[in-house]
Scaffold this motif. Structure first.
Motif, PDB file in Angstrom:
ATOM      1  N   HIS A  87      81.673  36.865 -44.098  1.00  0.00           N
ATOM      2  CA  HIS A  87      80.849  35.901 -43.368  1.00  0.00           C
ATOM      3  C   HIS A  87      79.664  35.474 -44.230  1.00  0.00           C
ATOM      4  CE1 HIS A  87      78.319  34.227 -40.165  1.00  0.00           C
ATOM      5  NE2 HIS A  87      79.410  34.187 -39.407  1.00  0.00           N
ATOM      6  N   ARG A  88      79.288  34.227 -44.104  1.00  0.00           N
ATOM      7  CA  ARG A  88      78.230  33.670 -44.960  1.00  0.00           C
ATOM      8  C   ARG A  88      76.881  34.346 -44.738  1.00  0.00           C
ATOM      9  NH1 ARG A  88      79.032  30.368 -40.670  1.00  0.00           N
ATOM     10  NH2 ARG A  88      77.204  29.662 -39.507  1.00  0.00           N
ATOM     11  N   GLN A  89      76.669  34.960 -43.575  1.00  0.00           N
ATOM     12  CA  GLN A  89      75.391  35.618 -43.285  1.00  0.00           C
ATOM     13  C   GLN A  89      75.384  37.105 -43.643  1.00  0.00           C
ATOM     14  OE1 GLN A  89      72.703  34.208 -42.543  1.00  0.00           O
ATOM     15  NE2 GLN A  89      73.318  32.174 -41.851  1.00  0.00           N
ATOM     16  N   LYS A  93      75.471  40.284 -46.002  1.00  0.00           N
ATOM     17  CA  LYS A  93      75.142  40.686 -47.368  1.00  0.00           C
ATOM     18  C   LYS A  93      76.039  41.824 -47.839  1.00  0.00           C
ATOM     19  CE  LYS A  93      71.158  42.048 -50.201  1.00  0.00           C
ATOM     20  NZ  LYS A  93      69.702  42.377 -50.167  1.00  0.00           N
ATOM     21  N   LEU A 107      72.626  42.085 -43.176  1.00  0.00           N
ATOM     22  CA  LEU A 107      72.621  40.624 -43.224  1.00  0.00           C
ATOM     23  C   LEU A 107      71.658  40.096 -44.282  1.00  0.00           C
ATOM     24  CD1 LEU A 107      72.673  39.822 -39.398  1.00  0.00           C
ATOM     25  CD2 LEU A 107      74.559  40.433 -40.932  1.00  0.00           C
ATOM     26  N   LYS A 108      71.919  38.882 -44.698  1.00  0.00           N
ATOM     27  CA  LYS A 108      71.059  38.239 -45.687  1.00  0.00           C
ATOM     28  C   LYS A 108      69.718  37.851 -45.078  1.00  0.00           C
ATOM     29  CE  LYS A 108      75.048  36.346 -48.193  1.00  0.00           C
ATOM     30  NZ  LYS A 108      75.775  35.103 -48.574  1.00  0.00           N
ATOM     31  N   SER A 109      69.735  37.536 -43.794  1.00  0.00           N
ATOM     32  CA  SER A 109      68.513  37.120 -43.106  1.00  0.00           C
ATOM     33  C   SER A 109      68.463  37.763 -41.731  1.00  0.00           C
ATOM     34  CB  SER A 109      68.463  35.596 -42.975  1.00  0.00           C
ATOM     35  OG  SER A 109      67.386  35.189 -42.151  1.00  0.00           O
ATOM     36  N   ALA A 134      69.379  35.718 -38.556  1.00  0.00           N
ATOM     37  CA  ALA A 134      70.765  35.481 -38.146  1.00  0.00           C
ATOM     38  C   ALA A 134      71.338  36.613 -37.311  1.00  0.00           C
ATOM     39  CB  ALA A 134      71.630  35.269 -39.382  1.00  0.00           C
ATOM     40  N   LEU A 158      74.796  36.138 -35.090  1.00  0.00           N
ATOM     41  CA  LEU A 158      76.010  36.817 -35.538  1.00  0.00           C
ATOM     42  C   LEU A 158      76.466  37.832 -34.495  1.00  0.00           C
ATOM     43  CD1 LEU A 158      78.127  37.222 -37.700  1.00  0.00           C
ATOM     44  CD2 LEU A 158      76.622  38.881 -38.814  1.00  0.00           C
TER      45      LEU A 158
END
Length: 421
Positions: A92-94, A96, A248-250, A253, A257
């Motif tokens: 998933h793009r979110q 990490k 997660l990257k952020s 989100a 998510l």
């Protein structure tokens, strides 16, 4: 000031009783503050059993149940997660990083967890502390390598290079063992005071290799049996796992998510926030926490009652002293104030000694407690709440001091210089 000097001089004449009273109050104050500090740090440590993980994903059940088996290794999952579902959210793009977890086996009562090398890189506990190896290394290409938690290695006396056999299912004594596929100890984790210490860590390939020739919960017989060497040559791709830890990257989100996972159409999944689930679980144990605090309060009350008893017991012996003070110009309220100051001085000395004992105890046991129980007890100044507890103790001492003060006041009025003993 002269009343204070007189009170201290009077206590000096009864130093043995005064010292015992001070010591009793000091022990009770030390116990109260120690319980309060352990309570607050245990709550923080409990909340930080897992740190840095934004979401825990498992089969749809309850949030506490998911937390218990994925983090604390207690209980079992209601269902597994398909491997393709894990890959979907791992990419998933979110996301990490994603750590898969596979549970189900054990070794002499300790849980076995299958995972990947990312577990040792990204898993955090406490105040974002990473997992450290005290000996050896993490598992690598060989599926039959195991990394032990500190408690497992210590309790079962394992060393690097030792071989062990895992058992099917979760039991201290198991009749179904994977004795045809022994594992070799390649690493031992440093003690963390978390459930990691009580876990045996193997690779997902190792978990798959253990069950590759099992059907319906029973091992294959004869030609269908797969040896360890044969398993090494196979493509050991898991079909399902138990849970997933997501970073997660952020942080922004996280909720979006979480909603996306909970509404996933591929299979019923549940995503929980570890911090929220930990607080929910802690609230279930709050009764025992409050009971411990109440017991420590009663211990302090017992110390103060001991002080009151000592002062009241000495009153009859001191009636001649009070009469002499009246003869040199002391008023009844001077006598009452003298006893209140004595009570306050005893309590203040007990509080100061209790705080000193607390910090000496923390300094001496800090390393041991952190290593064995995962509790970090800082040598910080008392918190505002602890100051309020100390203030309440001194206020209670003043109130209790009023009882012998009132009695001495009445006696000084009636005795004068004619003392009835």
């Amino acid at each position: 000031m002269y009343l204070l000097r007189l009170a201290l001089a009077s206590l000096g004449n009864r130093r043995f009783t005064a010292l015992l009273t001070v010591f009793a109050i000091a022990l009770s104050v030390c116990l109260l503050l120690a319980v309060e500090r352990v309570r607050s740090e245990a709550r923080a440590s409990f909340a930080n059993t897992i740190s840095g993980t934004d979401l825990i994903v498992g089969a749809r059940s309850g949030s506490v149940n998911l937390l218990l088996y994925s983090v604390f290794r207690i209980g079992n999952a209601t269902n597994n997660i398909r491997w393709d579902s894990f890959e979907h959210f791992a990419k998933h793009r979110q996301v990490k990083w994603a750590i898969p977890i596979s549970l189900g086996d054990s070794h002499r009562g300790y849980r076995v967890m299958g995972t990947n090398p990312d577990y040792f890189s990204h898993y955090r506990y406490g105040r974002s502390q990473p997992l450290n190896l005290s000996q050896g290394r993490a598992f690598a290409d060989d599926p039959f390598e195991v990394v032990l938690g500190a408690e497992v290695a210590e309790a079962l006396h394992y060393r690097l290079g030792d071989q062990l056999v895992l058992a099917h299912g979760i039991a201290t004594i198991s009749l179904l063992k994977h004795d045809d596929k022994p594992f070799r100890v390649v690493g031992i984790l440093a003690r963390s005071g978390t459930p990691v210490d009580r876990t045996l860590h193997i690779s997902l390939a190792g978990m798959q290799a253990l069950h590759i020739d099992w059907q319906n919960g029973m091992p294959a017989r004869g030609a269908g049996k797969v040896s360890a060497e044969q398993a090494r040559a196979l493509q050991l791709q898991p079909e399902a796992i138990t849970a997933v830890l997501l970073g997660l990257k952020s942080k922004i989100a996280t909720f979006s998510l979480q909603r996306e996972i909970n509404e996933f159409r591929g299979e019923p999944l549940l995503a929980i926030l570890p911090g929220v689930a930990l607080q929910e679980l802690w609230s279930l144990m709050s009764t025992a926490e409050q009971a411990l605090f109440v017991v420590s309060l009663f211990v302090v009350l017992t110390g103060l009652i001991g002080m009151l008893t000592a002062i009241l017991t000495s009153l009859n012996e001191r009636r001649r002293e009070m009469a002499i003070l009246r003869s040199v110009g002391a008023r009844p309220w001077h006598i009452a104030s003298l006893l209140i100051l004595e009570a306050f001085s005893l309590a203040l000395a007990g509080v100061l000694l209790g705080v000193l004992l607390l910090y000496l105890g923390i300094a001496g046991a800090q390393g041991y407690v952190q290593a064995h129980y995962g509790l970090y007890l800082p040598l910080n100044a008392p918190s505002p709440y602890e100051w309020s507890l100390l203030g309440a103790i001194l206020a209670a001492a003043l109130l209790m001091g009023c009882i012998p003060a009132w009695r001495a006041y009445r006696q000084s009025l009636s005795d004068g210089l004619s003392i009835r003993l």
